[in-house]
Design a protein around this motif. Structure first.
Motif, mmCIF file in Angstrom:
data_model
loop_
_atom_site.group_PDB
_atom_site.id
_atom_site.type_symbol
_atom_site.label_atom_id
_atom_site.label_comp_id
_atom_site.label_asym_id
_atom_site.label_seq_id
_atom_site.Cartn_x
_atom_site.Cartn_y
_atom_site.Cartn_z
ATOM 1 N N LEU B 56 11.493 20.740 -5.082
ATOM 2 C CA LEU B 56 12.679 19.616 -5.102
ATOM 3 C C LEU B 56 12.791 18.822 -3.864
ATOM 4 C CD1 LEU B 56 15.183 20.934 -7.641
ATOM 5 C CD2 LEU B 56 13.372 19.489 -8.235
ATOM 6 N N LEU B 57 12.916 19.883 -2.967
ATOM 7 C CA LEU B 57 13.013 19.334 -1.670
ATOM 8 C C LEU B 57 11.745 18.722 -0.994
ATOM 9 C CD1 LEU B 57 15.275 22.136 0.147
ATOM 10 C CD2 LEU B 57 16.110 19.970 -0.584
ATOM 11 N N GLN B 58 10.706 19.322 -1.226
ATOM 12 C CA GLN B 58 9.681 18.960 -0.764
ATOM 13 C C GLN B 58 9.212 17.401 -1.253
ATOM 14 O OE1 GLN B 58 7.193 20.260 1.601
ATOM 15 N NE2 GLN B 58 6.232 18.229 1.232
ATOM 16 N N GLU B 59 9.359 17.020 -2.505
ATOM 17 C CA GLU B 59 9.102 15.710 -3.444
ATOM 18 C C GLU B 59 9.965 14.828 -2.486
ATOM 19 O OE1 GLU B 59 9.579 15.087 -7.383
ATOM 20 O OE2 GLU B 59 8.936 17.144 -7.680
ATOM 21 N N VAL B 60 11.175 15.083 -2.203
ATOM 22 C CA VAL B 60 12.117 13.852 -1.311
ATOM 23 C C VAL B 60 11.605 14.086 0.218
ATOM 24 C CG1 VAL B 60 14.336 13.699 -0.329
ATOM 25 C CG2 VAL B 60 14.116 14.722 -2.722
ATOM 26 N N LEU B 61 11.134 15.102 0.752
ATOM 27 C CA LEU B 61 10.674 15.205 2.071
ATOM 28 C C LEU B 61 9.618 14.026 2.219
ATOM 29 C CD1 LEU B 61 10.536 16.173 5.229
ATOM 30 C CD2 LEU B 61 9.068 18.201 3.994
ATOM 31 N N SER B 62 8.516 14.413 1.271
ATOM 32 C CA SER B 62 7.109 13.714 1.104
ATOM 33 C C SER B 62 7.377 12.150 0.989
ATOM 34 C CB SER B 62 6.165 14.065 0.080
ATOM 35 O OG SER B 62 5.914 15.579 0.428
ATOM 36 N N ALA B 63 8.418 11.862 0.013
ATOM 37 C CA ALA B 63 8.676 10.309 0.029
ATOM 38 C C ALA B 63 9.417 9.746 1.338
ATOM 39 C CB ALA B 63 9.562 10.291 -1.205
ATOM 40 N N ALA B 64 10.347 10.562 1.960
ATOM 41 C CA ALA B 64 10.929 10.048 2.702
ATOM 42 C C ALA B 64 10.017 9.920 4.435
ATOM 43 C CB ALA B 64 12.228 11.007 3.424
ATOM 44 N N MET B 65 9.157 10.875 4.319
ATOM 45 C CA MET B 65 8.033 10.838 5.428
ATOM 46 C C MET B 65 7.256 9.677 5.526
ATOM 47 S SD MET B 65 7.138 15.016 6.390
ATOM 48 C CE MET B 65 6.404 14.782 7.918
ATOM 49 N N ASP B 66 6.730 9.473 4.208
ATOM 50 C CA ASP B 66 5.911 8.311 3.894
ATOM 51 C C ASP B 66 6.445 6.944 4.118
ATOM 52 O OD1 ASP B 66 3.939 9.932 3.041
ATOM 53 O OD2 ASP B 66 4.044 9.738 0.856
ATOM 54 N N ALA B 67 7.933 7.090 4.078
ATOM 55 C CA ALA B 67 8.749 5.688 4.399
ATOM 56 C C ALA B 67 8.695 5.459 5.683
ATOM 57 C CB ALA B 67 9.958 5.658 3.675
ATOM 58 N N LEU B 68 8.198 6.144 6.832
ATOM 59 C CA LEU B 68 8.371 6.130 8.403
ATOM 60 C C LEU B 68 9.637 5.528 8.739
ATOM 61 C CD1 LEU B 68 4.749 4.373 8.473
ATOM 62 C CD2 LEU B 68 5.253 6.632 8.903
ATOM 63 N N GLY B 69 10.796 6.035 8.400
ATOM 64 C CA GLY B 69 11.916 5.801 9.138
ATOM 65 C C GLY B 69 12.882 4.805 8.021
ATOM 66 N N ARG B 70 12.208 4.290 6.944
ATOM 67 C CA ARG B 70 13.016 3.410 6.180
ATOM 68 C C ARG B 70 13.692 4.457 5.034
ATOM 69 N NH1 ARG B 70 9.063 -1.362 4.275
ATOM 70 N NH2 ARG B 70 9.686 -2.792 5.604
ATOM 71 N N THR B 71 14.918 3.967 4.635
ATOM 72 C CA THR B 71 15.597 4.614 3.602
ATOM 73 C C THR B 71 15.038 4.524 2.366
ATOM 74 O OG1 THR B 71 17.578 4.341 4.853
ATOM 75 C CG2 THR B 71 17.786 4.954 2.388
ATOM 76 N N VAL B 72 14.796 5.522 1.768
ATOM 77 C CA VAL B 72 14.125 5.357 0.190
ATOM 78 C C VAL B 72 15.037 6.018 -0.825
ATOM 79 C CG1 VAL B 72 11.814 5.874 0.898
ATOM 80 C CG2 VAL B 72 13.351 8.005 0.412
ATOM 81 N N GLU B 73 14.805 5.312 -1.899
ATOM 82 C CA GLU B 73 15.995 5.641 -3.037
ATOM 83 C C GLU B 73 15.200 6.739 -3.692
ATOM 84 O OE1 GLU B 73 17.496 3.611 -7.088
ATOM 85 O OE2 GLU B 73 17.039 2.311 -5.251
ATOM 86 N N ALA B 74 15.860 7.803 -3.838
ATOM 87 C CA ALA B 74 15.356 9.214 -4.135
ATOM 88 C C ALA B 74 15.657 9.316 -5.777
ATOM 89 C CB ALA B 74 15.594 10.529 -3.571
ATOM 90 N N GLY B 75 16.652 8.811 -6.230
ATOM 91 C CA GLY B 75 17.009 8.708 -7.556
ATOM 92 C C GLY B 75 18.459 7.938 -7.795
ATOM 93 N N ARG B 76 18.946 7.974 -8.845
ATOM 94 C CA ARG B 76 20.275 7.624 -9.341
ATOM 95 C C ARG B 76 21.471 8.041 -8.227
ATOM 96 N NH1 ARG B 76 24.341 8.840 -12.543
ATOM 97 N NH2 ARG B 76 22.942 10.666 -13.543
ATOM 98 N N GLY B 77 21.866 7.043 -7.102
ATOM 99 C CA GLY B 77 22.900 7.367 -6.367
ATOM 100 C C GLY B 77 22.247 8.027 -4.908
ATOM 101 N N LEU B 78 20.885 8.351 -4.989
ATOM 102 C CA LEU B 78 20.523 9.223 -4.075
ATOM 103 C C LEU B 78 19.796 8.478 -3.034
ATOM 104 C CD1 LEU B 78 19.200 12.278 -6.063
ATOM 105 C CD2 LEU B 78 21.059 12.179 -4.575
#
Lengths: 362, 156
Positions: B56-78
């Protein structure tokens, strides 16, 4: 239960005794380290790690962890004189490296004569001492250090190269460590170096640099290292940097200006917010003064209405501005995520891998 | 509970000032095996595994790393943002591998909970069942991961 405990205590005591005996009693006598087929021969007292023995002989191999065997930077090709790869080296070496006689030099003890092969550029690296004359906040988490060299009093380097700054033991850390930082000063600034350093949250070395190091304090470093520098070509080039990746380009652009090198150059500099940018005024002034230089700063996060630079990730900005690069060169400096993403974009623009140079912060 | 020499060596590497300034143990005085056992039981009580929580953490990590410093929406309110930092850090369990020093800030606007973790955190949880000692900068409670990243909540 008691017998197990006794066995454990005995084994631990014996192990400790062996370590002490190895450290203080073992005498390996004088050992010779033959560097690059007798180009240099170092006589050392056996018993030290290869990394420290080379260091004592004036050869400075890059290392970040202070010889703890955790950074895996201090790889050296050992042609003869060492036993098999040890268990502390194994995880840090690939199969190809092991087959090519590469060793983790901080984990190898010099117990007899050795023959090693070291890149020629590393033989020119020296140890320096200097005094910090100025520490300046460039952003909320980036500082600039200006250091006056004392011994030797000058350093020869090419813009793009880096030094390894020694961070002494402090607080809970018990051993000194080294960290690599690109030189942001120009070679013509004789007797001085400048470094641009970004704070690593929880990092041992940058915490020292940000909270302990003060103006007037003596520092030591080794260098210069690295092969990231401008080629001799005269083709158009683009530079891409983020954050403290500014350092080598700040050195390069000023040297180009000083030496009259009018090679066409577009510099893309990315930051998250306005408060993460620095040297914007200076670079915009240069853009006005130098007809061959274009500066394109960009913010990926929130930008005020008065922000006149680009908006978006620096990779998106490069994608928008660069149309074709098959004859151009690209130079990149920054974090691995940015560099990997930028290289993908550059390839789609026709940049070939042999014309993409980068200094990746990893 | 007696520790093996190998576990003692690992704990030495986890001490403050060895691999990172604050170390991995926080103010936790339990031996490593005690920390691992307690978290193993906590994870079992959730009906999950270390690998699932790390995933679960890896999914968030990968998405955030791919965004190169931009904030990503990881889910409802996340929301999640990855802050890159220079350098790599080895796993204190000593089997090799170097991990980027950047960190993810995962924020839950609904509960107000924030989780701070690193690529090494994800590895330590998935490969070693180690959530770090109590009070450590990157200590994550297994229950917090399960709560924030529960099924149906994330969008990654």
């Amino acid at each position: 239960m008691i017998s197990t405990l006794v066995a454990c205590v005995l084994t631990s005591s014996l192990a400790a005794l062996l370590v002490v005996a190895e450290r203080y009693l073992a005498n390996y006598g004088s050992c010779r380290i033959d560097v690059n087929a007798a180009a240099k021969v170092i006589e050392v007292q056996g018993g030290d790690s290869l990394l420290m023995a080379l260091r004592a002989g004036g050869i400075f191999i890059p290392s970040a962890c202070g010889g703890r065997g955790t950074c895996a930077y201090c790889k050296v090709k050992v042609l003869s004189g060492l036993g098999p790869v040890g268990p502390t080296e194994q995880p840090m070496l690939s199969g190809d490296e092991i087959a090519s006689d590469i060793r983790i030099s901080c984990q190898c003890k010099v117990r007899n004569d050795l023959a090693v092969e070291i890149p020629r550029t590393l033989l020119e690296v020296k140890a320096y001492t200097g005094v910090v004359r100025q520490i300046r906040d460039l952003t909320r988490d980036i500082k600039e250090l200006r250091i006056r060299l004392t011994d030797p009093p000058t350093i020869d380097f090419v813009p793009g190269q880096y030094v390894q700054l020694e961070v002494p033991a402090y607080g809970d850390s018990r051993e000194s460590m080294f960290r690599a930082y690109s030189l942001s000063s120009t070679p013509s600034d004789e007797g001085w170096i400048e470094l641009i350093i970004r704070l690593v949250p929880g990092g041992i070395c940058t915490t020292w640099l940000f909270t302990v190091l003060a103006e007037g304090q003596k520092v030591t470093f080794t260098g210069p290292f690295g092969s990231f520098h401008l080629s001799q070509e005269n083709t158009e080039m683009i530079w891409i940097a983020g954050g403290s990746g500014m350092a080598p380009f700040w050195s390069m652009i000023r040297q180009m200006k000083q030496t009259g090198n009018a090679r066409p150059c577009t510099y893309f500099f990315g930051a998250v917010e306005r408060r993460d940018t620095f040297f914007l005024d200076e670079l915009r002034t240069m853009e006005r003064q130098l007809e061959w230089f274009t500066f394109i700063p960009a913010l990926s996060g929130e930008a005020d209405d008065d922000w006149t630079g680009e908006r978006g990730l620096i990779t998106e900005v490069v994608d928008r501005h660069v149309s074709e690069g098959s004859a151009a060169e690209a130079y990149l400096c920054g974090g691995p995520g940015m560099i990997d993403a930028a290289i993908k974009i550059l390839r789609t623009k026709g940049f070939t891998d042999d014309r993409i140079y980068f200094d990746k912060f990893e | 509970m007696r520790q093996s020499p190998q576990e003692s060596r690992i704990m030495e590497l986890m001490a403050p000032g060895v691999l990172c300034r604050e170390g991995f143990l926080g103010h936790d005085r339990r031996p490593l095996v005690g920390i691992l056992d307690a978290d193993r039981l906590a994870v079992a009580a959730l009906g999950l595994s270390h690998e699932e929580l790390a995933g679960l953490l890896q999914e968030v990590l990968s998405a955030a790393m791919d965004a190169l410093g931009r904030t990503v929406e990881a889910g409802r309110g996340l929301t999640a943002v990855y802050r890159e930092a220079m350098g790599r850090i080895p796993c204190p369990f000593g089997h090799g591998g170097m991990f980027p020093k950047g960190q993810v800030e995962l924020s839950d606007a609904i509960s107000g909970m924030n989780i701070l973790f690193t690529p090494l955190s994800v590895h330590l949880i998935g490969a070693h069942g180690f959530y770090q000692g109590l009070g450590a900068r990157y200590r994550i409670e297994p229950a917090d991961i399960a709560e924030i990243l529960k099924p149906g909540r994330t969008r990654l």
